[in-house]
Design a protein around this motif. Structure first.
Motif, PDB file in Angstrom:
ATOM      1  N   SER A 161     -18.782  12.628   9.915  1.00 19.98           N
ATOM      2  CA  SER A 161     -17.932  11.785   9.063  1.00 19.98           C
ATOM      3  C   SER A 161     -16.797  12.627   8.523  1.00 19.98           C
ATOM      4  N   THR A 162     -15.743  11.948   8.079  1.00 20.52           N
ATOM      5  CA  THR A 162     -14.612  12.635   7.479  1.00 20.52           C
ATOM      6  C   THR A 162     -13.962  11.702   6.476  1.00 20.52           C
ATOM      7  N   ASP A 163     -13.176  12.272   5.576  1.00 17.28           N
ATOM      8  CA  ASP A 163     -12.404  11.503   4.603  1.00 17.28           C
ATOM      9  C   ASP A 163     -10.941  11.868   4.776  1.00 17.28           C
ATOM     10  N   LEU A 164     -10.124  10.892   5.172  1.00 13.21           N
ATOM     11  CA  LEU A 164      -8.706  11.116   5.416  1.00 13.21           C
ATOM     12  C   LEU A 164      -7.874  11.022   4.142  1.00 13.21           C
ATOM     13  N   HIS A 165      -8.521  10.688   3.037  1.00 13.76           N
ATOM     14  CA  HIS A 165      -7.873  10.574   1.725  1.00 13.76           C
ATOM     15  C   HIS A 165      -6.676   9.613   1.801  1.00 13.76           C
ATOM     16  N   ASP A 166      -5.514  10.005   1.326  1.00 13.88           N
ATOM     17  CA  ASP A 166      -4.392   9.062   1.248  1.00 13.88           C
ATOM     18  C   ASP A 166      -3.516   9.116   2.503  1.00 13.88           C
ATOM     19  N   TRP A 167      -4.127   9.108   3.677  1.00 16.54           N
ATOM     20  CA  TRP A 167      -3.394   9.095   4.943  1.00 16.54           C
ATOM     21  C   TRP A 167      -2.531   7.840   5.029  1.00 16.54           C
ATOM     22  N   ASP A 168      -1.346   7.993   5.593  1.00 20.15           N
ATOM     23  CA  ASP A 168      -0.442   6.854   5.737  1.00 20.15           C
ATOM     24  C   ASP A 168      -0.624   6.137   7.069  1.00 20.15           C
ATOM     25  N   GLY A 169      -1.584   6.580   7.871  1.00 25.09           N
ATOM     26  CA  GLY A 169      -1.813   5.957   9.165  1.00 25.09           C
ATOM     27  C   GLY A 169      -0.916   6.478  10.266  1.00 25.09           C
ATOM     28  N   GLU A 170       0.020   7.371   9.943  1.00 23.28           N
ATOM     29  CA  GLU A 170       1.006   7.850  10.916  1.00 23.28           C
ATOM     30  C   GLU A 170       0.995   9.367  11.089  1.00 23.28           C
ATOM     31  N   ASN A 171       0.730  10.117  10.039  1.00 22.12           N
ATOM     32  CA  ASN A 171       0.793  11.581  10.109  1.00 22.12           C
ATOM     33  C   ASN A 171      -0.167  12.093  11.189  1.00 22.12           C
TER      34      ASN A 171
END
Length: 311
Positions: A161-171
């Motif tokens: 599992s992982t947590d992408l936190h506040d990823w914008d979906g593009e980076n």
């Protein structure tokens, strides 16, 4: 194969300095008097997840890079006090640090010191493989050394599992984490279309479950190709700090998953644990325990569903 560890947590060890400010954003001024104090304590995302998992009774092992400095000593002491196994890889640049500004309503602004690392930092692959082989699951922080550990984890056959936190979906930096993990957590804060991003994670990677947390609005759960909304849980005490709420959600969700619970029950566990975390001051590193979690969850379930499974 013996799996003596329930969850291996990779990365996310560090120290935060907590400053309670009168408001966010903070208007410019020459100075502010901070009556509540300015306090430094161990606890970044990996530490919070490890502590939360340990509080829920899961056998947890944390691995990351730490400096030979007072901040590293704080992290080592936290793990020792909480009974969490720690493998600390020497980091010549020093232990990771951040400053968290916390407003009266519990909102947070974090300032991360990115100087405590180098592009060639690595977690030793033989050690990663040894620990992963002895673990049922691995939770991976999105720090640069952990990106290089993903292939070894997959080779070992451990679920991830992982947590992408506040990823914008593009980076693109986040994509190896998003596409390698079986369970993906992220915040909906920077997403204009959470469902679109969540479905892209599933389509392009290996994820069986994707959860996007949305603070007081609850969370989105994508499982078995169905997107559902998970209502927010009202905290049992006043909200003082949102720091660590997402980490608490992830840990409780994983506790449910490793207990054999269905995704919706896991998400309820996460919502309860996340709400509890909002009642804990940022100056503390604490988490809900198993008995309290089940007692709180039972209040949201019909009697015939309030039984619990053991990990």
């Amino acid at each position: 194969m013996s799996r003596d560890t329930d969850v291996l947590v990779l990365g996310g060890a560090g120290v935060d300095t907590i400053v309670y400010v009168p408001q966010l954003p903070l208007p410019y001024a020459d100075s502010y008097m901070i009556d509540s104090g300015i306090r430094t304590r161990a606890g970044q995302t990996g530490d919070f997840v490890a502590v939360a998992l340990g509080s829920l009774g899961l056998r947890t092992h944390h691995m990351d890079m730490l400096g030979d400095d007072p901040e590293g000593d704080l992290v080592r002491a936290l793990h020792r006090d909480k009974g969490i196994a720690l493998t600390a890889v020497p980091q010549p640049a020093g232990t990771k640090r951040a400053v968290n500004l916390v407003s009266p309503d519990g909102r947070r602004l974090s300032l991360y010191d990115t100087s405590r690392g180098h592009p060639d930092d690595r977690l030793p692959e033989p050690t990663v493989r040894e620990l992963a082989t002895a673990s049922r699951h691995a939770h991976v922080s999105i720090t640069q050394p952990c990106a290089h550990a993903l292939p070894a984890l997959r080779d070992c056959g451990v679920s991830i599992s992982t947590d992408l936190h506040d990823w914008d979906g593009e980076n693109p930096y986040h994509e190896p984490f998003a596409h390698t993990a079986d369970v993906v957590f992220l915040s909906a804060t920077a997403l204009t279309d959470p469902e679109r991003t969540m479905r892209r994670i599933v389509e392009r990677g290996r994820a069986e479950v994707v959860v996007a947390t949305a603070g007081a609005e609850g969370a989105y759960l994508l499982a078995d190709d169905e997107l559902t909304r998970i209502p927010a849980v009202t905290p049992a005490a006043p909200v003082v700090d949102s720091n660590g709420a997402g980490d608490a959600f992830a840990a409780a969700f994983l506790y449910g998953r490793l207990s054999g619970e269905p995704p919706h029950r896991c998400a309820l566990y996460g919502a309860v644990a996340g709400a509890h975390a909002c009642t804990v001051p940022s100056t503390e590193t604490d988490a809900i325990d198993r008995d309290a979690l089940h007692a709180r969850v039972a209040g949201f379930l019909p009697p015939e569903e309030s039984g619990t499974r053991t990990v």
